[in-house]
Design a protein around this motif. Structure first.
Motif, mmCIF file in Angstrom:
data_model
loop_
_atom_site.group_PDB
_atom_site.id
_atom_site.type_symbol
_atom_site.label_atom_id
_atom_site.label_comp_id
_atom_site.label_asym_id
_atom_site.label_seq_id
_atom_site.Cartn_x
_atom_site.Cartn_y
_atom_site.Cartn_z
ATOM 1 N N VAL A 1 51.020 38.339 19.826
ATOM 2 C CA VAL A 1 51.658 39.625 19.531
ATOM 3 C C VAL A 1 50.824 40.742 20.164
ATOM 4 N N PHE A 2 51.473 41.594 20.951
ATOM 5 C CA PHE A 2 50.800 42.707 21.610
ATOM 6 C C PHE A 2 51.114 44.009 20.881
ATOM 7 N N GLY A 3 50.115 44.883 20.769
ATOM 8 C CA GLY A 3 50.305 46.161 20.101
ATOM 9 C C GLY A 3 51.289 47.056 20.828
ATOM 10 N N LYS A 4 51.885 48.001 20.100
ATOM 11 C CA LYS A 4 52.917 48.855 20.692
ATOM 12 C C LYS A 4 52.364 49.759 21.792
ATOM 13 N N ASN A 5 51.052 50.022 21.794
ATOM 14 C CA ASN A 5 50.449 50.850 22.834
ATOM 15 C C ASN A 5 49.873 50.038 23.985
ATOM 16 N N ASP A 6 50.083 48.753 23.963
ATOM 17 C CA ASP A 6 49.606 47.827 24.992
ATOM 18 C C ASP A 6 50.694 47.679 26.052
ATOM 19 N N HIS A 7 50.349 47.943 27.320
ATOM 20 C CA HIS A 7 51.379 47.871 28.364
ATOM 21 C C HIS A 7 51.972 46.473 28.508
#
Length: 326
Positions: A217-223
């Motif tokens: 899972v990638f954070g919402k601010n991670d491109h």
């Protein structure tokens, strides 16, 4: 740490450098000045002499952090910085004599340098690579003693070919196991003109190390979350433009080929197997990653069988959807 000649700059630089986009920060998280200094200290202690930054990295904080290590260790580092991405809107018209001078002066101030070692245009719109006004401005800055050398950071091979019509000293290009097109035309042309090559995004945005999975899972601010299809900028910057699922499959086969679960040193060593490359610039958000990256300097050359195996995996899983785009 081994060194390599950096094209027509004639500087001898560490073959493994440090990219500072993530300096003192993790993907999309706030900048930490204390952690940034620890990372830079680790780079110095590891024998790294090449730093890559940009005026926009961490809103200028990366350059400010580097200025402190430069004061502590004068004449140790060769610093490359990049200009232009601060333009809003980011258009070809925004690249002109005045903006090039303004951005360069800003870098000089933040880095605390009297003369910049190397300034690169930071992936501008394609037409800028053929814009006489911009390259004339860079040449004038060189004549004025504000910069020692200039060059370009590119998205596409064609942009690099165009830029070499000017007297550039170096070029930064995405080059890794999943982005092999530069080998064919760009590298031979650069060697012929003695243009140093900086290999960026060497680990394909964290895909090549082999730690990601379909459940990551990638954070919402991670491109890697918001730019999979180029929603915010060139999609080639995210996972090197590789489809995530196809990339995971290719990584699995690379692990089997190389007999390891940790692909980082092998991915970096693969890049350094190409003599056109002057330096590879993996980033680091903590000191342990710097130490991990420099292990590639100790790794033996990959065998012909391993090199052929990497190409076969690229040809099977990556080439059909990536090779023609950049």
């Amino acid at each position: 740490m081994k060194t390599r000649r950096f094209g027509k700059t004639n500087a001898m630089i560490s073959e493994i450098g440090l990219g500072t986009w993530q300096l003192g920060t993790k993907w999309g998280e706030p900048f930490c000045a204390e952690e940034a200094q620890k990372i830079l200290d680790a780079a110095y202690d590891s024998g790294i002499t090449f730093l890559d930054t940009a005026d926009i990295y961490n809103d200028g904080n990366s350059e400010l952090a580097i200025s402190k290590i430069l004061k502590a260790h004068p004449d140790h580092f060769f610093v490359t910085t990049k200009i232009g991405r601060g333009l809003n809107p980011h258009t070809a018209e925004g690249y002109n004599k005045d903006s090039v001078v303004r951005f360069t002066d800003g870098c000089l101030s933040r880095l605390g340098m009297e003369k910049l070692d190397l300034v690169l245009l930071h992936c501008p719109p394609t037409s800028v690579y053929q814009k006489d006004e911009v390259f004339d401005a860079l040449e004038n800055l060189k004549s004025a003693g504000k910069i020692a050398h200039y060059g370009v950071s590119i998205e596409k091979v064609s942009e690099g070919i165009a830029a070499m019509e000017y007297d550039i000293s170096a070029m930064e290009v995405i080059f890794n196991m999943f982005r092999q097109k530069p080998i064919e035309e760009l590298f031979p042309a650069a060697q012929k003109k003695d243009v140093g090559i900086i290999a960026r995004v060497p680990l394909a945005s964290g895909l090549l190390p082999g730690k990601l999975s379909k459940d990551t899972v990638f954070g919402k601010n991670d491109h890697r979350f918001y730019n999979r299809n180029g929603e915010a900028f060139d999609k080639g910057e995210t996972f090197s433009g590789v489809d995530y699922e196809s990339g995971l499959t290719a990584v699995s086969e690379l692990k089997a080929l190389l007999g390891t679960e940790n692909l980082i040193p092998y991915a970096l060593r693969w890049i350094l197997m190409h003599e056109a490359v002057s330096v590879v610039i993996p980033g680091a958000s903590k000191t342990a990653q710097v130490l991990q990256n420099v292990k590639a300097a100790e790794l033996p050359d990959l065998t012909p069988e391993q090199m052929a195996g990497v190409k076969a995996i690229y040809d099977k899983y990556i080439r059909p959807t990536v090779h023609h785009l950049w």
